[in-house]
Design an enzyme around this catalytic site. Structure first.
Site, PDB file in Angstrom:
ATOM      1  N   ARG A  81     -50.249  34.782 -24.146  1.00 40.86           N
ATOM      2  CA  ARG A  81     -49.657  33.465 -23.867  1.00 40.86           C
ATOM      3  C   ARG A  81     -50.490  32.367 -24.511  1.00 40.86           C
ATOM      4  O   ARG A  81     -51.693  32.291 -24.290  1.00 40.86           O
ATOM      5  CB  ARG A  81     -49.574  33.237 -22.351  1.00 40.86           C
ATOM      6  N   ARG A  86     -57.652  31.957 -16.392  1.00 40.20           N
ATOM      7  CA  ARG A  86     -56.490  31.568 -17.186  1.00 40.20           C
ATOM      8  C   ARG A  86     -56.833  31.844 -18.643  1.00 40.20           C
ATOM      9  O   ARG A  86     -57.682  31.186 -19.218  1.00 40.20           O
ATOM     10  CB  ARG A  86     -56.197  30.074 -16.996  1.00 40.20           C
TER      11      ARG A  86
END
Length: 425
Positions: free
Chosen positions: A261, A276
Site C-alpha cells: 500500500r 503503518r
RNA sequence: GGAGGGGUGUCUGAGUGGUUUAAAGAACCGGUCUUGAAAACCGGCGUGCCGCAAGGUACCGGGGGUUCGAAUCCCUCCCCCUCCGCCA
C-alpha cells in the site's frame, strides 16, 4: 456497484442510506436521470435494428431470385446510419451512467448505528482483560530492538521507509503466525487455502473496486499494466469473477499474501516501527454466500477471526462501525482491535465486512438458486488477521519484566519448541 | 522474445458473407413407459438489456474496422497449444 433498478424503483430508500453515510445524493440523482435517457435510446435503437434485420433478409432473398436490390440497400443504409448515431449516443450515456454508478457507495445496513465518524462506532464486546504490569511496559519498537526481531534502518536502506525487514526470531514469528492462522481456518473453520498471485491485472482491481478510485494508493507496474495487491481480497475474490458458481454455497476461501500500500497520506503519525507500513503480511478470509444468509455469515466470519486472537490469549474488542465510518463497498462492518499496552491504545487488526451484492455486481459473480435462476452472490471478507499489528500486540501484551516475551502456547510448535523471545546478549 | 496453429453454448463439435431466431451429439432437468431402474420416445435446456406481457435486441476470446448485411473478411490486443530462444 448498486443495482440501477434499486435507484429507479426505491430512490428514497437509497437516498436516505447515502445521507446516513454523509454521501452526496446528487450522484444517485444523476444516475437516475441517465438511466431514463438510456432506456429511451435503447427502445428507439432496438426498433430500428428490428427493421434493419428484416430488410437485410429481403436483400438476401431478392439476390437469390436474381432481382435488383439497389432501392432496399439504400433504405437499409439509411437505417444503419440512424442506428450508428443512436448507438454512439447510447455509448456515451452508458459511459456517463457507469461513471456515476461507480462513485455511489453501498447503502448501509439499516441496523447499524448512524453517525458521522469513528466516534459513533459501538463496542459490541471485548475479550480478555487489560494486562497489568509491575514494571513500565515497553513499546514494540523498543522490544523489537532488544530482542533483535527486526532491522528497520536496513529496510530503509534497501527500499525506503515503510518497508520493514524482519530478522531472526522476528521473521520466524511471522512465519509461525501465518501457519497457525492458515491451519486454524482450513482445519477448524472449513476454509480452502489459496496461494494466489501477488500481482494482478486491472480487470481484477476493478472487480473488487480498488480501481478506479484507489489507483494512487497502489503500486503499479506500467510496462505490463499490472498492480501489486493491497490485500488478498483482490486475487481471492476475483477467483470467481465472471462465473456462475455451479458448486454449492457457501464457499470459504483463505489466503496468506503480502500486501502493498502506497498510502500517500500517511506521513507523520503512526509512522514509527511496524504499525503503518507499505508492505505487510496478512491472512485473509473471503466468503461467497447466498443472499439470505449473508448477515449470519458475517457473524461467523468475525468469530473465525476472533478465534485466532483467543488462541493466542490476546485482549481485544469488537466494534460495530457506524454509517459514516464503513468503507465504500460495505453495508456492514466489524473491526477487531487489539490492546497495545506500549502505546496505551487499540490497534485495528481485522475488518470484517458484508458487501451484500455490491461487489458481486461488478465482479459478475452469480450462483443458481433453487429454481435454477442465476442470481448475484453476496460476498464477505475479513482479515484473519493482519500480521504487523498482531506482532505488536503479542510483544507488548506478553512482555515480561526480564525483557523477554512469553510465546503463546499454540505458537510454540510452529516456533520449533521456542517458549520465549529472549533479549540479545 | 521468435515462428506456426488455435479460441463457437455445461462439454464435444459443425458452420469461410445472406431464413443461423448458431447444426448435430452428449450431459442435465421434466414427462411418457416401467414394480423400480436402464433403454426408448416427447418436451425443456445460455447470459445481459428494453418491455406488464407478447415480444424485441445484443453477445461465437476482448476491442476496432470493411459491408446494405459479419461467427465468417481485415486490423489490434489477450489467452491456449507446438517448436525455437532465454531462464529460477
Amino acid at each position: 456497484m448498486l443495482d440501477i433498478k434499486r435507484i429507479r424503483e426505491n430512490f428514497d430508500e437509497v437516498a436516505e442510506g447515502l445521507s446516513r453515510r454523509g454521501a452526496e445524493i446528487a450522484l444517485a440523482e444523476t444516475a437516475r436521470d441517465l438511466d431514463v435517457k438510456r432506456r429511451a435510446i435503447v427502445v428507439q435503437a432496438d426498433e430500428l435494428k428490428t427493421q434493419r434485420n428484416a430488410r437485410s433478409k429481403e436483400i438476401g432473398a431478392l439476390k437469390k431470385a436474381g432481382q435488383n436490390t439497389d432501392a432496399v440497400q439504400a433504405d437499409v443504409r439509411l437505417i444503419g446510419e440512424q442506428i450508428a448515431a443512436l448507438d454512439e449516443e447510447l455509448r456515451q450515456t452508458e459511459e456517463a451512467l457507469e461513471t456515476s454508478m461507480l462513485r455511489i457507495p453501498n447503502v448501509p445496513c439499516k441496523t447499524i448505528p448512524t453517525g458521522p465518524d469513528a466516534t459513533a462506532n459501538r463496542v459490541v464486546r471485548s475479550w480478555g482483560s487489560t494486562p497489568s504490569f509491575t514494571f513500565k511496559p515497553l513499546d514494540h519498537i523498543a522490544l523489537g530492538e532488544k530482542l533483535g526481531l527486526f532491522d528497520l534502518p536496513r529496510g530503509v536502506k534497501i527500499t525506503g521507509s515503510g518497508f520493514p525487514l524482519m530478522k531472526g526470531a522476528g521473521s520466524k514469528l511471522q512465519r509461525a503466525l501465518v501457519q497457525y492462522m492458515l491451519d486454524m481456518h482450513t482445519e477448524k473453520h472449513g476454509y480452502t487455502e489459496l496461494l494466489p498471485p501477488f500481482v494482478v491485472n486491472s480487470a481484477s482491481m476493478r472487480g473488487t473496486g480498488q480501481l478506479p478510485k484507489m489507483a494512487e494508493d497502489m503500486y503499479h507496474c506500467e510496462i505490463d499494466d499490472l498492480w501489486l495487491i493491497p490485500t488478498a481480497e483482490v486475487p481471492v475474490t476475483n477467483y470467481h469473477r465472471d462465473e456462475i458458481l455451479e458448486s454449492k454455497l457457501p464457499i470459504y476461501l483463505t489466503a496468506y499474501t503480502p500486501c502493498f500500500r502506497r498510502e500517500a497520506g500517511s506521513a507523520g503519525k503512526d509512522t514509527r516501527g511496524i504499525l503503518r507500513v507499505h508492505q505487510f503480511d496478512k491472512v485473509e478470509m473471503v466468503k461467497f454466500v447466498e443472499p439470505e444468509t449473508s448477515y449470519d455469515e458475517l457473524e461467523s466470519l468475525v468469530v473465525n477471526a476472533e478465534a485466532v486472537l483467543q488462541g493466542l490469549g490476546l485482549h481485544y474488542r469488537i466494534l460495530e462501525l457506524c454509517s459514516g465510518d464503513i468503507s465504500f463497498s460495505a453495508a456492514k462492518c466489524y473491526d477487531i482491535e487489539l490492546w497495545a499496552p506500549g502505546q496505551q491504545g487499540w490497534l485495528e487488526v481485522s475488518s470484517c465486512s458484508n458487501f451484500e451484492d455490491f461487489q458481486a455486481r461488478r465482479l459478475n459473480c452469480k450462483y443458481r438458486d433453487a429454481t435454477g435462476k442465476a442470481r448475484l452472490v453476496h460476498t464477505l471478507n475479513g482479515s484473519g488477521v493482519a500480521l504487523p499489528r498482531l506482532v505488536i500486540a503479542i510483544l507488548e501484551q506478553l512482555q515480561q519484566e526480564d525483557g523477554s516475551v512469553l510465546l503463546p502456547e499454540v505458537l510454540r510448535s510452529y516456533m520449533r519448541g521456542m517458549e520465549k523471545l529472549m533479549p540479545m546478549a
